[in-house]
Design a protein around this motif. Structure first.
Motif, PDB file in Angstrom:
ATOM      1  N   ALA A  15      31.224  29.655  17.366  1.00 11.51           N
ATOM      2  CA  ALA A  15      31.683  30.930  17.895  1.00 11.51           C
ATOM      3  C   ALA A  15      30.512  31.679  18.529  1.00 11.51           C
ATOM      4  N   ARG A  16      30.759  32.282  19.675  1.00  8.82           N
ATOM      5  CA  ARG A  16      29.699  33.000  20.382  1.00  8.82           C
ATOM      6  C   ARG A  16      29.211  34.194  19.583  1.00  8.82           C
ATOM      7  N   THR A  17      30.157  34.833  18.903  1.00 10.09           N
ATOM      8  CA  THR A  17      29.803  36.004  18.104  1.00 10.09           C
ATOM      9  C   THR A  17      30.287  35.794  16.676  1.00 10.09           C
ATOM     10  N   ALA A  18      29.597  36.398  15.752  1.00 16.65           N
ATOM     11  CA  ALA A  18      29.960  36.247  14.349  1.00 16.65           C
ATOM     12  C   ALA A  18      31.405  36.676  14.118  1.00 16.65           C
ATOM     13  N   SER A  19      31.830  37.661  14.883  1.00 19.48           N
ATOM     14  CA  SER A  19      33.178  38.197  14.676  1.00 19.48           C
ATOM     15  C   SER A  19      34.252  37.175  15.032  1.00 19.48           C
ATOM     16  N   ARG A  20      33.850  36.152  15.766  1.00 13.08           N
ATOM     17  CA  ARG A  20      34.851  35.176  16.151  1.00 13.08           C
ATOM     18  C   ARG A  20      34.899  34.001  15.175  1.00 13.08           C
ATOM     19  N   ALA A  21      33.986  33.965  14.226  1.00 12.97           N
ATOM     20  CA  ALA A  21      34.011  32.905  13.220  1.00 12.97           C
ATOM     21  C   ALA A  21      35.293  33.045  12.407  1.00 12.97           C
ATOM     22  N   HIS A  22      35.717  31.965  11.798  1.00 15.59           N
ATOM     23  CA  HIS A  22      36.938  32.045  11.001  1.00 15.59           C
ATOM     24  C   HIS A  22      36.991  30.900  10.007  1.00 15.59           C
ATOM     25  N   LEU A  23      37.874  31.019   9.056  1.00 15.95           N
ATOM     26  CA  LEU A  23      38.097  29.946   8.093  1.00 15.95           C
ATOM     27  C   LEU A  23      39.314  29.141   8.541  1.00 15.95           C
ATOM     28  N   HIS A  24      39.555  28.036   7.862  1.00 14.12           N
ATOM     29  CA  HIS A  24      40.624  27.149   8.281  1.00 14.12           C
ATOM     30  C   HIS A  24      41.509  26.744   7.124  1.00 14.12           C
ATOM     31  N   ALA A  25      42.753  26.473   7.454  1.00 12.70           N
ATOM     32  CA  ALA A  25      43.653  25.842   6.504  1.00 12.70           C
ATOM     33  C   ALA A  25      44.439  24.794   7.277  1.00 12.70           C
ATOM     34  N   ARG A  26      44.734  23.697   6.617  1.00  8.82           N
ATOM     35  CA  ARG A  26      45.411  22.611   7.299  1.00  8.82           C
ATOM     36  C   ARG A  26      46.713  22.299   6.584  1.00  8.82           C
ATOM     37  N   CYS A  27      47.763  22.152   7.372  1.00  7.20           N
ATOM     38  CA  CYS A  27      49.067  21.820   6.796  1.00  7.20           C
ATOM     39  C   CYS A  27      49.073  20.352   6.401  1.00  7.20           C
ATOM     40  N   ARG A  28      49.388  20.129   5.156  1.00  6.53           N
ATOM     41  CA  ARG A  28      49.370  18.784   4.602  1.00  6.53           C
ATOM     42  C   ARG A  28      50.506  17.932   5.179  1.00  6.53           C
ATOM     43  N   LEU A  29      51.537  18.573   5.700  1.00  4.01           N
ATOM     44  CA  LEU A  29      52.673  17.823   6.224  1.00  4.01           C
ATOM     45  C   LEU A  29      52.542  17.513   7.717  1.00  4.01           C
ATOM     46  N   ALA A  38      33.481  28.465   4.822  1.00  6.86           N
ATOM     47  CA  ALA A  38      33.790  27.956   6.155  1.00  6.86           C
ATOM     48  C   ALA A  38      33.676  26.444   6.245  1.00  6.86           C
ATOM     49  N   HIS A  39      33.134  25.842   5.227  1.00  5.26           N
ATOM     50  CA  HIS A  39      32.786  24.426   5.325  1.00  5.26           C
ATOM     51  C   HIS A  39      33.934  23.466   5.029  1.00  5.26           C
ATOM     52  N   VAL A  40      34.966  23.970   4.401  1.00  2.00           N
ATOM     53  CA  VAL A  40      36.127  23.140   4.094  1.00  2.00           C
ATOM     54  C   VAL A  40      37.393  23.883   4.471  1.00  2.00           C
ATOM     55  N   ALA A  41      38.350  23.154   4.930  1.00  2.00           N
ATOM     56  CA  ALA A  41      39.648  23.754   5.203  1.00  2.00           C
ATOM     57  C   ALA A  41      40.464  23.787   3.918  1.00  2.00           C
ATOM     58  N   LEU A  42      41.133  24.879   3.692  1.00  2.00           N
ATOM     59  CA  LEU A  42      42.082  24.928   2.589  1.00  2.00           C
ATOM     60  C   LEU A  42      43.254  24.023   2.944  1.00  2.00           C
ATOM     61  N   SER A  43      44.010  23.636   1.932  1.00  2.00           N
ATOM     62  CA  SER A  43      45.157  22.781   2.186  1.00  2.00           C
ATOM     63  C   SER A  43      46.421  23.506   1.764  1.00  2.00           C
ATOM     64  N   GLY A  44      47.525  23.120   2.335  1.00  2.00           N
ATOM     65  CA  GLY A  44      48.790  23.734   1.965  1.00  2.00           C
ATOM     66  C   GLY A  44      49.856  23.329   2.948  1.00  2.00           C
ATOM     67  N   THR A  45      50.890  24.130   3.045  1.00  2.00           N
ATOM     68  CA  THR A  45      51.945  23.842   4.016  1.00  2.00           C
ATOM     69  C   THR A  45      52.139  25.055   4.912  1.00  2.00           C
ATOM     70  N   CYS A  46      52.269  24.791   6.188  1.00  2.00           N
ATOM     71  CA  CYS A  46      52.428  25.889   7.143  1.00  2.00           C
ATOM     72  C   CYS A  46      53.840  26.467   7.051  1.00  2.00           C
ATOM     73  N   ALA A  47      54.022  27.594   7.696  1.00  3.73           N
ATOM     74  CA  ALA A  47      55.301  28.304   7.611  1.00  3.73           C
ATOM     75  C   ALA A  47      56.465  27.411   8.043  1.00  3.73           C
ATOM     76  N   ASP A  48      56.291  26.708   9.132  1.00  5.38           N
ATOM     77  CA  ASP A  48      57.359  25.842   9.644  1.00  5.38           C
ATOM     78  C   ASP A  48      57.756  24.777   8.633  1.00  5.38           C
TER      79      ASP A  48
END
Lengths: 142, 142
Positions: free
Chosen positions: B83-97, B127-137
DNA sequence: ATGAGTGCAAAGTGTTTGCAACTAT
DNA sequence: ATAGTTGCAAACACTTTGCACTCAT
């Protein structure tokens, strides 16, 4: 008869030499071994059980809830026998430097889960991935 | 000249065809491609750049902070331009399905981090690992 | 008896390596 | 000029597959 074996019988699943070997290896190893480590242990403890059987069995046992798996950073998956009681379940964090796996309280991410759900409908499953970071020892040495 | 390229020059790192190709592929792909996906894109966009170069370059760029990587469930690692700026950094989650990757607010795990630190001295790097779970859909379809 | 579970060997996948040749600085 | 980068091909670790056979039930 081990608790895991009893769980199998309860679910009308066959108790075979291969499955006993995998369960035994998991009990023997303790901690959070990867599939490959389980394979090695099985080959040592119960020669004759094939590699493919270990992988297939781990997957089956995970589906049945007899073993739990956690995805670790760096691409590995760790297995262990499922906790006998819900109270013994826990979350995991793995030290990025030394690889040590730390157990964390099971409710640690409850708030986060709730917030993410409220924000976008994503259901976080906190037990499925290990958090990453540095353990106390490695932080000290940094 | 791309921002990433400027970052390289700033750090007195060489700007080579291979590195340009990887940066270009990352910019073109967007999202959270795995190393293998970057490899494919590089091969398409800039034929002649070798597989090994892509992997080596991703690692180098990650070390330099030009790209960020997140470990996903199921053993893959995803990359994107930092990310160009710190404010654009973010965490991640990935849908297991369905595998979809969701961005989460960067401060989501601040409390957790603090609690774990207080409890045992483990420093969580959210920030180093994505959380896991299921997305809304996928949750809806369950 | 019957189908679930297994051994085997082979082929994936995705990633990494040692080395000589090349090139950005 | 000279270090850092690259291509290449091969090896790598880990995991999965199709199939015939075996064994728990």
């Amino acid at each position: 008869m081990s608790y895991a074996e009893a769980q199998l019988r309860e679910q009308a699943q066959r108790v075979t030499a291969g499955r006993r070997a995998v369960i035994r290896a998991l009990a023997h190893l303790g901690g959070h071994p990867t599939a490959a480590q389980v394979e090695t242990a099985v080959t040592e403890l119960s020669p004759g059980v094939h590699r493919a059987t270990v992988y297939r069995t781990l997957e089956t046992l995970a589906t049945l809830g007899v073993v739990t798996h956690v995805h670790m950073t760096h691409g590995t998956t760790a297995y262990h026998l499922a906790a006998r009681t819900a109270s013994r379940a826990h979350l995991h964090a793995r030290c990025r430097l030394c690889g040590a796996v730390v157990d964390l309280p099971p409710d640690l991410l409850d708030d986060v889960r709730e917030r993410v759900r409220a924000a976008g409908g994503f259901e976080v499953d906190p037990a499925h991935v290990a958090l990453s970071g540095t353990c106390a020892d490695c932080t000290r040495l940094d």
